[in-house]
Design an enzyme around this catalytic site. Structure first.
Site, PDB file in Angstrom:
ATOM      1  N   ASP A  28       0.844  -1.184   0.000  1.00  0.00           N
ATOM      2  CA  ASP A  28       0.000   0.000   0.000  1.00  0.00           C
ATOM      3  C   ASP A  28       0.883   1.239   0.000  1.00  0.00           C
ATOM      4  O   ASP A  28       1.746   1.374   0.855  1.00  0.00           O
ATOM      5  CB  ASP A  28      -0.887  -0.051   1.258  1.00  0.00           C
ATOM      6  CG  ASP A  28      -2.011   0.981   1.236  1.00  0.00           C
ATOM      7  OD1 ASP A  28      -1.928   1.941   0.458  1.00  0.00           O
ATOM      8  OD2 ASP A  28      -2.961   0.809   2.019  1.00  0.00           O
TER       9      ASP A  28
ATOM     10  N   HIS B  20      -0.246   4.532  -0.013  1.00  0.00           N
ATOM     11  CA  HIS B  20      -0.956   5.761   0.378  1.00  0.00           C
ATOM     12  C   HIS B  20      -0.174   6.512   1.454  1.00  0.00           C
ATOM     13  O   HIS B  20      -0.178   6.128   2.609  1.00  0.00           O
ATOM     14  CB  HIS B  20      -2.361   5.424   0.872  1.00  0.00           C
ATOM     15  CG  HIS B  20      -3.261   4.970  -0.226  1.00  0.00           C
ATOM     16  ND1 HIS B  20      -3.363   3.635  -0.586  1.00  0.00           N
ATOM     17  CD2 HIS B  20      -4.074   5.655  -1.062  1.00  0.00           C
ATOM     18  CE1 HIS B  20      -4.223   3.522  -1.596  1.00  0.00           C
ATOM     19  NE2 HIS B  20      -4.653   4.739  -1.899  1.00  0.00           N
TER      20      HIS B  20
END
Lengths: 443, 135
Positions: free
Chosen positions: B12, B14
């Protein structure tokens, strides 16, 4: 004015270089290191040759040594990938040989092994500043209880080192307390630990008979040879930009890099940010004593594939594997070149970090860890194997894949003076630069 | 000042929410060890051991939180830090699923607090202070 005499007391050869105050090399001589009797014998015999060359009797002497196994150290940290790795990098950066690395709590077997290995110095780290104290304190207690006193550099959690130092001092250990090798997670601060190691080396470590006599005649403290090489490379990098030094020996191959710690835009860095000036040692990669493991790593068939006459090379390879002191037969120097080339490739590959492409739902991302050597402008060959080879350029030529140097110019320390110049890097940088300029040859 | 380990788990990337949490928890007086994006379970645990952290705050924004977080508590127990506080928050599962079952799933996995999408940092900070008994 007195000449400067630079001595590199190696495991087999004692090499002396005399320079004038401008840095011009005015004499070079070597003699076998006489570690069995008194190292001054070999030193003096090379010195009398230098005297003959220069006509001078007065010298200001500087020296480094790797005789009698060099500086042998053990590194202890908490998590092996974190403070364990930081401790190991500090030990290597101080020019020492890593005998063993431990993580977490030292157990009975580890303590016995430490007592058996009898390192010259043990570097004890663990915990970031304000982080874990327990393991470091338990390890100091275990060492105090179970291991005969030895010099210790304490470079762990600042909230634990003073208590740890007290425990060890009370048990008779000589302790040098210094800053944490990893004050914050993944951030290294290894220079203070290197400094502490050099101080202890100077005051406590007498490796061979005659070393003290030599020390008394020196203008500056004796340092480990790899520390001198590291210093010379640093001086060069300040002028030439990011660079890489490779030194192939009989037993090990040392790689030194300067730079390569930036994270390129768009990449994500993971793990420890490596030191700007980093030394690694491959103990299983060498031209003779570690040839067996080098050949295994490279692949015997890969080496022989490059032979003009495979059978001849095969027999020759077996001979040097059996008799490490043997020189290759005339006409078969090509074999030596190929072996050295593999030593460079494997060692530099291990020195370099890694880049892994991770596919995420948001697209591909490159994850970087360790050193990025792609921007290294220059690769310099150092040491006897390169200097004496008919093809140092061939040895240093690598494929530019992964994080390896992309388009480096290749150079050779043709006069074998990297360590000698490093001895003057701090006190006489101008002289050191002149020496390096005289020795460095483009390939 | 309590040390906490912060990071975005799994594949991930983000990064923005992670930086906001880093800022907010630091402002609130915590010593934040931020591992950033693409963090593995092992990295969270190693960082917590070395820094003697009192809590691990896991973010997951890309919907694969369940598989990434599974086994984290067991791994902490195995590594000798079984008592550490584990928080998780973000878009933990794919799609618009009912919140209660999702929260229960993560609580069952051994997380101490589970936060739904849209939680403000102040809420997590208040909860952490309460759980740690600090003001």
């Amino acid at each position: 004015m007195a000449l400067i005499l630079l001595a590199d007391v190696g495991s087999t050869w004692t090499k002396l270089t005399a320079v004038d105050s401008n840095g011009s090399i005015v004499g070079q001589a070597s003699a076998p290191t006489t570690v069995g009797t008194d190292i001054m014998e070999g030193f003096n015999s090379a010195l009398s040759e230098i005297r003959g060359q220069t006509g001078s009797k007065e010298y200001s002497i500087y020296a480094c040594s790797s005789a009698a196994g060099g500086l042998g150290m053990i590194a202890c940290g908490l998590v092996p990938e974190l403070t364990g790795q930081a401790a190991k990098l500090a030990v290597l950066g101080a020019g020492a040989k890593v005998l063993q690395v431990y993580g977490y709590n030292l157990n009975e077997d580890d303590l016995k092994e430490i007592d058996d290995l009898r390192p010259d110095i043990l570097l004890l780290a663990g915990g970031t500043d304000g982080g874990n104290k327990k393991i470091l304190l338990e390890n100091t207690q275990a060492l105090a209880d179970k291991v005969s006193p030895l010099p210790i550099v304490l470079a762990g959690n600042r909230n634990a080192i003073h208590q740890g130092s007290e425990i060890l001092s009370r048990a008779g250990f000589s302790v040098e307390v210094t800053s944490n090798v990893m004050p914050e997670l993944n951030r290294l601060d290894i220079e203070p630990a290197r400094e502490a190691i050099r101080n202890l080396f100077m005051s406590h470590i007498v490796k061979a008979k005659g070393m003290e006599t030599l020390s008394r005649r020196l203008a500056a403290p004796l340092i480990p040879t790899p520390a001198a090489v590291l210093a010379a490379g640093k001086l060069l990098a300040q002028e030439m930009g990011e660079l890489l030094l490779v030194d192939i020996g009989g037993a090990t191959t040392d790689v030194y890099s300067y730079g390569g710690i930036e994270t390129p835009a768009g990449m994500v860095r993971k793990g420890i940010v490596p030191p700007w000036d980093m030394r690694t040692v491959e103990a299983d990669i060498g031209m003779r004593y570690s040839l067996q493991s080098l050949v295994e790593q490279a692949g015997r068939e890969n080496i022989l594939a490059q032979a003009p006459h495979q059978e001849q090379w095969r027999q020759e390879l077996d001979k040097i594997l059996t008799y490490p002191n043997r020189l290759v037969s005339p006409g078969l120097e090509g074999l030596e070149i190929i072996i050295a080339q593999w030593a460079v490739r494997i060692s530099v590959q291990r020195h370099a970090g890694s880049m892994e492409r991770v596919y995420t739902p948001a697209g591909a991302t490159d994850v970087l860890s360790g050193k990025d050597l792609r921007g290294m402008n220059t690769v310099i060959g150092v040491g006897g194997v390169m200097v004496n080879s008919p093809d140092p350029k061939g040895i240093l030529t690598m494929d530019s894949k992964g994080l390896l140097p992309e388009k480096p110019r290749l150079m050779l320390d043709s006069k074998y003076i990297m360590a000698a110049a490093g001895l003057l890097a701090g006190s006489e940088p101008r002289v050191a630069r002149r020496m390096l300029a005289e020795s460095l040859a483009a390939l | 000042m309590a040390t906490i380990v912060l990071g975005v788990i799994g594949s991930d990337v983000h990064a923005i929410g992670n930086r906001i949490l880093d800022y907010a928890f630091t402002e609130a007086g915590f010593n934040v060890v931020n591992l950033g994006v693409l963090t593995t379970q092992k990295e969270f645990i190693q960082a917590a051991i070395e820094t003697d952290a009192r809590a691990i705050l896991v973010s997951s924004l890309y919907g694969h939180g369940e598989i990434d977080c599974r086994g984290l508590r067991e791994m902490c127990i195995e590594a000798g830090i079984g008592d550490i506080l584990l928080y998780v928050g973000g878009n933990l599962v794919v799609g618009k699923q009912e919140w209660e079952p999702v929260r229960d799933k993560f609580l069952k996995m051994g997380f101490d607090q589970v936060f739904p999408p849209g939680t403000m940092p102040a809420e997590g900070i208040a909860m952490l202070k309460q759980d740690l008994g600090v003001s």
